[in-house]
Design an enzyme around this catalytic site. Structure first.
Site, short mmCIF file in Angstrom:
data_model
loop_
_atom_site.label_atom_id
_atom_site.label_comp_id
_atom_site.label_asym_id
_atom_site.label_seq_id
_atom_site.Cartn_x
_atom_site.Cartn_y
_atom_site.Cartn_z
N CYS A 1 -1.44 -11.75 -2.26
CA CYS A 1 -2.62 -11.45 -1.76
C CYS A 1 -2.64 -10.97 -0.17
CB CYS A 1 -3.84 -12.67 -1.76
SG CYS A 1 -3.41 -14.07 -0.75
N CYS B 1 -4.93 -7.63 -3.53
CA CYS B 1 -4.58 -6.83 -2.26
C CYS B 1 -4.42 -5.37 -2.52
CB CYS B 1 -3.05 -7.35 -2.15
SG CYS B 1 -1.91 -6.91 -3.46
N CYS C 1 1.01 -3.47 -3.32
CA CYS C 1 2.00 -3.75 -4.02
C CYS C 1 3.08 -3.01 -4.53
CB CYS C 1 1.68 -5.13 -4.95
SG CYS C 1 2.97 -6.18 -5.59
#
Length: 140
Positions: free
Chosen positions: A14, A88, A92
Site C-alpha cells: 500500500c 497503491c 507496483c
C-alpha cells in the site's frame, strides 16, 4: 504458485505501508504460520505504523507495534509469488509469472480505531481465502 519447491511468498503493498499492508502481513503470519513467506512494503512509506491499526490488531491479540514501514523494491516484487496491492495504483512493478491481486480496502490513515476495525476484519476474511488457495493445511 510459480515455485513449488519452497513455500509461497506474498507481498502486500500500500502507499504508506503503515496500515492495511501491515495488518494483512500480520494476519497472514498469524493464520498461515511458517507455510507462507510474508513481506509488506509501501510505494511512499510513512514514518511509523498507524497507531489505530496497532490498536485494532492488539484487540485481536496481534502485536504490530514493533513493525516499521518499508520501501517497495523491485527485488521484493521479483522474490514474491503473489503481490497484493491495496490502493497503491500503478506503482507496483509487474513481472511475468507473478500473480497480482488488488484488494479494494478503505484507507485507515487518519482514522480512529472504530474505523479501522472493519478494515481489519475484512483483511482477515481475505487472508483466510488466500491461505486456502496458496497454502492449504496438509490433511493427514
Amino acid at each position: 504458485m510459480a515455485d513449488f519447491s519452497g513455500k509461497p511468498s506474498v507481498l502486500f503493498v500500500c502507499v504508506h505501508n503503515a496500515g492495511r499492508s501491515q495488518m494483512a502481513a500480520a494476519w497472514l503470519t498469524r493464520l498461515a504460520g511458517d507455510r507462507v513467506e510474508v513481506r509488506s512494503a509501501g510505494s511512499n512509506p510513512g514514518a511509523s505504523v498507524n497507531p489505530a491499526a496497532v490498536e485494532a490488531m492488539a484487540e485481536v491479540g496481534i502485536d504490530i507495534s514493533a513493525e516499521t514501514p518499508k520501501i517497495l523494491t523491485i527485488d521484493a516484487v521479483r522474490e514474491s509469488d503473489v503481490c497484493i496491492t491495496m490502493g497503491c495504483g500503478d506503482t507496483c512493478p509487474v513481472f511475468p509469472g507473478k500473480r497480482y491481486l488488488d484488494w479494494k480496502l478503505d484507507d485507515p490513515a487518519g482514522q480512529g480505531v472504530e474505523a479501522v476495525r472493519p478494515v481489519r476484519d475484512e483483511i482477515k476474511t481475505l487472508i483466510e481465502g488466500l491461505i486456502k488457495e496458496i497454502a492449504p493445511e496438509a490433511t493427514a
